[in-house]
Design a protein around this motif. Structure first.
Motif, PDB file in Angstrom:
ATOM      1  N   LYS A  51       0.831  -1.216   0.000  1.00 36.94           N
ATOM      2  CA  LYS A  51       0.000   0.000   0.000  1.00 36.94           C
ATOM      3  C   LYS A  51       0.865   1.267   0.000  1.00 36.94           C
ATOM      4  O   LYS A  51       0.711   2.114  -0.877  1.00 36.94           O
ATOM      5  N   SER A  52       1.758   1.379   0.968  1.00 40.57           N
ATOM      6  CA  SER A  52       2.614   2.575   1.018  1.00 40.57           C
ATOM      7  C   SER A  52       3.513   2.630  -0.206  1.00 40.57           C
ATOM      8  O   SER A  52       3.772   3.702  -0.754  1.00 40.57           O
ATOM      9  N   THR A  53       3.973   1.463  -0.621  1.00 35.80           N
ATOM     10  CA  THR A  53       4.850   1.399  -1.787  1.00 35.80           C
ATOM     11  C   THR A  53       4.183   2.006  -3.007  1.00 35.80           C
ATOM     12  O   THR A  53       4.762   2.839  -3.705  1.00 35.80           O
ATOM     13  N   LEU A 108      -1.776  10.102   3.374  1.00 33.83           N
ATOM     14  CA  LEU A 108      -1.990   9.837   4.800  1.00 33.83           C
ATOM     15  C   LEU A 108      -1.958   8.340   5.026  1.00 33.83           C
ATOM     16  O   LEU A 108      -2.889   7.623   4.663  1.00 33.83           O
ATOM     17  N   ASP A 109      -0.851   7.901   5.607  1.00 34.94           N
ATOM     18  CA  ASP A 109      -0.663   6.470   5.800  1.00 34.94           C
ATOM     19  C   ASP A 109      -1.403   6.025   7.058  1.00 34.94           C
ATOM     20  O   ASP A 109      -1.520   6.783   8.016  1.00 34.94           O
ATOM     21  N   GLU A 110      -1.879   4.814   7.059  1.00 35.34           N
ATOM     22  CA  GLU A 110      -2.514   4.211   8.232  1.00 35.34           C
ATOM     23  C   GLU A 110      -3.579   5.099   8.874  1.00 35.34           C
ATOM     24  O   GLU A 110      -3.503   5.500  10.027  1.00 35.34           O
ATOM     25  N   CYS A 111      -4.591   5.377   8.089  1.00 39.68           N
ATOM     26  CA  CYS A 111      -5.669   6.269   8.515  1.00 39.68           C
ATOM     27  C   CYS A 111      -6.577   5.687   9.580  1.00 39.68           C
ATOM     28  O   CYS A 111      -7.360   6.415  10.182  1.00 39.68           O
ATOM     29  N   VAL A 197       4.845  -9.115   3.075  1.00 38.35           N
ATOM     30  CA  VAL A 197       6.182  -9.049   2.479  1.00 38.35           C
ATOM     31  C   VAL A 197       7.175  -8.314   3.375  1.00 38.35           C
ATOM     32  O   VAL A 197       8.361  -8.593   3.364  1.00 38.35           O
ATOM     33  N   ARG A 198       6.682  -7.376   4.167  1.00 40.21           N
ATOM     34  CA  ARG A 198       7.587  -6.679   5.083  1.00 40.21           C
ATOM     35  C   ARG A 198       8.182  -7.680   6.081  1.00 40.21           C
ATOM     36  O   ARG A 198       9.381  -7.692   6.335  1.00 40.21           O
ATOM     37  N   LYS A 199       7.298  -8.528   6.603  1.00 42.84           N
ATOM     38  CA  LYS A 199       7.740  -9.532   7.557  1.00 42.84           C
ATOM     39  C   LYS A 199       8.792 -10.453   6.924  1.00 42.84           C
ATOM     40  O   LYS A 199       9.836 -10.711   7.510  1.00 42.84           O
TER      41      LYS A 199
HETATM   42 MG   LIG Z   1       2.116   1.171   4.947  1.00 40.02          MG
END
Ligand SMILES: [Mg+2]
Ligand SMILES: Nc1ncnc2c1ncn2[C@@H]1O[C@H](COP(=O)(O)OP(=O)(O)O)[C@@H](O)[C@H]1O
Length: 316
Positions: A51-53, A108-111, A197-199
């Motif tokens: 998402k952030s990517t 706005l990340d993690e709303c 994928v981060r994990k």
């Molecule tokens: Mg994120």
């Protein structure tokens, strides 16, 4: 010298083409970027799926070298009460964009973590500055966002990456970092990550700092999880009424991996679903029992006593 970059940043995709999975979403969003026109966007879905990517790729592809001037990024770790929405966001939204794209982007990340009041203020800002800004909002659950914001956004729902996508991603890192991974290590990674994928990236980096040859054993020694085989062995002993041995293997396994009662219970539940050699009737009983025991543990019952009771019902 040891490479100190964080791999989640080092391997973060910089272009649409590098994003794994999420094909339909990438296709539609890329079309917006190509037309240099887009609606407000909401990216919803679990952690570590891109998402952030994708939000950052949008900004980079739209604005190229001026993306930093034209994109305001606010993370959950930043202060984000109503004042931030009122001041920081408004100040940024008020001024015109640089270059040939007629709007700026506010990401706005993690709303999910915005208060309802902040969401109301955000909604008014979205209305007032629609000519000069587009919002990209990311969240885990779109249901946590108030309806008037949802209805102003095109919502994209992200899914955990598939096994094939994850394999491709892992192999790319392995190649670039000269890692050796066996096929079953990749399988274990897929199991452990549930598509996050981060994990996966973080696990790989910790393993690599110890040994470039990443075995399944190394993997399980670094994450707090038992190997599936260890759990199977415990259950097999219990089912064969070797209660004392089952109990001591359970304790050893918990100590070896630093697992809490809940941790190991979750793994037992998972293995029970797939366990061979029990009838479906027994399976249903045991899964039901796992649920009951989880409830008791959460309520504060003695974890080891509860696990013993569980093992006893395997033996029954
Ligand atoms: Mg994120
Ligand atoms: N779809 C994807 N394709 C390639 N890499 C990904 C993907 N999703 C996540 N990653 C990797 O995981 C890391 C975290 O992804 P991110 O986009 O920040 O997740 P989130 O969905 O939680 O915002 C990225 O730096 C990248 O390395």
């Amino acid at each position: 010298m040891q490479d100190s970059t964080i791999w989640t940043e080092k391997f973060r995709p910089q272009k649409f083409e590098d994003i794994k999975g999420q094909k339909k979403i990438v296709e539609r969003i890329k079309a917006f970027v190509d037309q240099k026109n887009m609606p407000h966007i909401m990216l919803a879905g679990p952690a570590g799926v891109g998402k952030s990517t994708i939000a950052l790729v949008i900004a980079k592809e739209l604005f190229k070298e001026t993306w930093k001037q034209n994109c305001l990024e606010l993370n959950a770790s930043d202060e984000r009460g109503i004042d931030v929405v009122r001041n920081t966001i408004k100040e940024f939204a008020k001024t015109k964009s640089l270059g040939d794209v007629p709007f700026k982007i506010i990401f706005l990340d993690e709303c999910d973590s915005l208060t309802k009041e902040a969401q109301q203020a955000l909604r008014r800002t979205m209305e007032n500055y629609v000519m000069t800004t587009r919002f990209i909002l990311s969240c885990n659950y779109s249901s946590k966002i108030i309806d008037p914001i949802q209805s102003r956004c095109t919502i994209f729902r992200f899914k955990p990456l598939t096994e094939e996508d994850i394999e491709e991603y892992v192999k790319k890192i392995a190649q670039s970092e000269n890692l050796k991974l066996e096929e079953n290590t990749i399988k274990a990674l897929v199991e452990l990550s549930s598509g996050d994928v981060r994990k996966i990236t973080n696990i790989l980096q910790s393993c690599a700092s110890i040994d470039k040859n990443i075995t399944e054993e190394l993997l399980y020694s670094l994450v707090s999880a038992a190997e599936p085989k260890e759990i199977k062995d415990i259950l097999t002993l219990a089912i064969n009424r070797q209660f004392i041995r089952a109990r001591s293997l359970l304790l050893d396994t918990m100590l070896k991996h630093g697992l809490s009662g809940i941790d190991i219970l979750k793994q037992i539940q998972k293995e029970t679903v797939e366990f061979e050699g029990i009838t479906d009737e027994k399976r249903i009983d045991l899964i039901d029992k796992c649920g009951e025991i989880e409830f008791r543990m959460v309520e504060g019952a003695d974890e080891f006593l509860q696990l013993e009771a569980l093992l006893a019902s395997y033996a029954k």
